[in-house]
Design a protein around this motif. Sequence first.
Motif, short mmCIF file in Angstrom:
data_model
loop_
_atom_site.label_atom_id
_atom_site.label_comp_id
_atom_site.label_asym_id
_atom_site.label_seq_id
_atom_site.Cartn_x
_atom_site.Cartn_y
_atom_site.Cartn_z
N ALA A 154 0.93 -1.26 -0.12
CA ALA A 154 -0.02 -0.11 -0.14
C ALA A 154 0.83 1.23 -0.06
O ALA A 154 0.58 2.45 -0.57
CB ALA A 154 -0.89 0.16 1.27
N PHE A 155 1.83 1.24 0.66
CA PHE A 155 2.70 2.53 1.14
C PHE A 155 3.82 2.70 -0.16
O PHE A 155 4.50 3.58 0.24
CB PHE A 155 3.08 2.64 2.46
CG PHE A 155 1.95 2.50 3.28
CD1 PHE A 155 1.01 3.27 3.35
CD2 PHE A 155 1.78 1.29 4.29
CE1 PHE A 155 -0.13 3.22 4.21
CE2 PHE A 155 0.92 1.21 5.00
CZ PHE A 155 0.07 2.45 4.99
N GLY A 156 3.99 1.66 -0.95
CA GLY A 156 5.31 1.89 -1.91
C GLY A 156 6.44 1.59 -0.92
O GLY A 156 6.68 1.32 0.09
N PRO A 157 7.37 2.19 -1.83
CA PRO A 157 8.87 1.95 -1.12
C PRO A 157 9.12 3.13 0.05
O PRO A 157 10.15 3.02 0.77
CB PRO A 157 9.84 2.43 -2.29
CG PRO A 157 8.89 3.22 -3.18
CD PRO A 157 7.67 2.52 -3.20
N ARG A 158 8.23 4.06 0.13
CA ARG A 158 8.45 5.13 1.26
C ARG A 158 8.01 4.44 2.48
O ARG A 158 8.46 4.88 3.51
CB ARG A 158 7.69 6.27 0.89
CG ARG A 158 7.92 7.19 -0.24
CD ARG A 158 7.19 8.26 -0.45
NE ARG A 158 7.09 9.28 0.85
CZ ARG A 158 6.39 10.31 1.12
NH1 ARG A 158 5.41 10.46 0.13
NH2 ARG A 158 6.63 11.05 2.05
#
Length: 207
Positions: A154-158
């Motif tokens: 859901a939050f991607g690489p961040r």
Amino acid sequence: MQASDIQTLFTGPSGAYLCARWARPIVPVVFGLEMETLAVVKGAVEAVVALAGHKMAETDPEMGANLMLFFFRDWDELLALPDLDRLADNLPDRVAQIKAAGANQYRLFRFEADGAIRACLSFVRIDDALAAQPADALALAQAVAMILTWGEGAFGPRGALAEVQGQAVLRPEVAAVIRAAYDPVLPGCARDATHALRLAARIAAAA
């Protein structure tokens, strides 16, 4: 956040939208950690539950504890835990699939009749990447992961967290989504992507 961004947070690999929140008070129990780290994890859970405006309790009348967090070094350790197969169906097959995927985390949710979260089993294998994280960051990430049914990646690489003056903190936009999702006017479980529009409207109104 835009509605399209929020929709992505709750959309799984199949393209289905699911945003479910806890209905009953959360009662956590943590396995596999030393006392010092145990307190950090429970503190993170309390903080995220408070952010959501939800409640915690000392015991669940049906299950005793409804949030179980397991920390370990190897997935095969789960197979040796007594009675765990009663909580996680087909445990050997699940473990084999998780190992094949190379994952270091896995969450198994149980749901109420209306689709709201009833219980969560969170399994965390402390590999080199997770071992390198500060305890507060690892604990906060786990607390965020259990508070809603986020989509895979859901939050991607961040990720969901940021660092402020050396401390792990929840990114403001993620915190806003959690608060909005726990608005009592909204359903405990939503499977229609138009739900993201309602979340976006509440976030905008609160800004």
